[in-house]
Design a protein around this motif. Sequence first.
Motif, PDB file in Angstrom:
ATOM      1  N   PHE A  56     -42.140  -4.447  29.864  1.00  0.00           N
ATOM      2  CA  PHE A  56     -41.765  -5.457  30.852  1.00  0.00           C
ATOM      3  C   PHE A  56     -40.283  -5.287  31.172  1.00  0.00           C
ATOM      4  N   GLU A  79     -41.759 -11.736  38.265  1.00  0.00           N
ATOM      5  CA  GLU A  79     -42.722 -12.178  37.257  1.00  0.00           C
ATOM      6  C   GLU A  79     -42.013 -12.590  35.973  1.00  0.00           C
ATOM      7  N   SER A  80     -42.775 -13.218  35.095  1.00  0.00           N
ATOM      8  CA  SER A  80     -42.234 -13.615  33.793  1.00  0.00           C
ATOM      9  C   SER A  80     -43.226 -13.257  32.702  1.00  0.00           C
ATOM     10  N   TYR A  81     -42.725 -13.220  31.471  1.00  0.00           N
ATOM     11  CA  TYR A  81     -43.560 -12.875  30.320  1.00  0.00           C
ATOM     12  C   TYR A  81     -43.148 -13.785  29.165  1.00  0.00           C
ATOM     13  N   LYS A 119     -43.790 -15.255  25.181  1.00  0.00           N
ATOM     14  CA  LYS A 119     -44.418 -15.032  23.883  1.00  0.00           C
ATOM     15  C   LYS A 119     -43.624 -15.728  22.788  1.00  0.00           C
ATOM     16  N   ASN A 176     -49.889 -13.570  24.542  1.00  0.00           N
ATOM     17  CA  ASN A 176     -48.898 -13.056  25.476  1.00  0.00           C
ATOM     18  C   ASN A 176     -49.282 -13.596  26.843  1.00  0.00           C
ATOM     19  N   GLY A 184     -48.388 -13.502  30.868  1.00  0.00           N
ATOM     20  CA  GLY A 184     -47.687 -12.950  32.016  1.00  0.00           C
ATOM     21  C   GLY A 184     -47.972 -13.779  33.257  1.00  0.00           C
ATOM     22  N   ALA A 228     -43.523  -5.523  24.930  1.00  0.00           N
ATOM     23  CA  ALA A 228     -43.938  -6.813  25.484  1.00  0.00           C
ATOM     24  C   ALA A 228     -45.398  -7.107  25.158  1.00  0.00           C
ATOM     25  N   ASN A 229     -46.274  -6.130  25.393  1.00  0.00           N
ATOM     26  CA  ASN A 229     -47.693  -6.326  25.091  1.00  0.00           C
ATOM     27  C   ASN A 229     -48.170  -5.189  24.186  1.00  0.00           C
TER      28      ASN A 229
END
Length: 261
Positions: free
Chosen positions: A21, A56-58, A60, A95, A97, A201-202
Amino acid sequence: MKKITIFFILLSIKLMSQASFNVIYEADYKLQYKDQNIQNAIVQEDAFALLINEKESYFKNMNKYVGDSLRYEKKLNDNSNVNDHFKYYTFFRENIGVTNGKIYVTAPISNKNFKYEETNDINWNLVNEYKTIGKYKTQKATTKKYGRTWIAWFTKDIPFPFGPYKFNKLPGLILEVYDDKNDYHYTLYKFGKRKYLCKSANMNTDATLVDKSRIFDYQRKEIADQNQFNDVIEDKETLNFLRKKSAEKAKNYNPIELNIY
């Protein structure tokens, strides 16, 4: 038109499966929550990271954020001390997104990875109320989502339409959001520029795509699993006690989402 449709399908697949990300800013939140629907429930606390770029955003859990980074760098693996793994354990393993049109969720469940997507259709009512949070002037907004009524405070001083968990689509970053019973209360405690590529990120790119209804409220089902202690507890009396307690906890479990929509 056909080419445009194919483009968006491919973009959706990319967002669902990407491991990295592109981060420009990071917003860190504290969550105070009550996961039991009982009188005088214990208020627990956890921390989360919201990674942001222009589109976009992520989101966690902070323990998962750090732990996944260590796993990516091979500094935490199957041979690591069990205490090291426990240090980065979290009950909040999703997670999340967020793009303008979709919300993508990856959830490790019972040693398997699942993912689902939902339409990003949250609608806010802007309220003519303001307060200062830290150095930012914020405005109030309310919405009904996932079976709860939510109150948010956002600032136009940080012009990103994102926030913690799945909350977004306000004309500025959400600094605080909570439900009207104050069971789940997110508060921003740190914000700053973090320009880098988050390659971890993932870490669950092998996740199986399912409908949200199949794994909705999966935490309650995991808590209620009567076989979860079989491999670690041999004493029958202790085993029965733990089974009883887990059944009680599952019965009173108070998830952030009370319904799918």
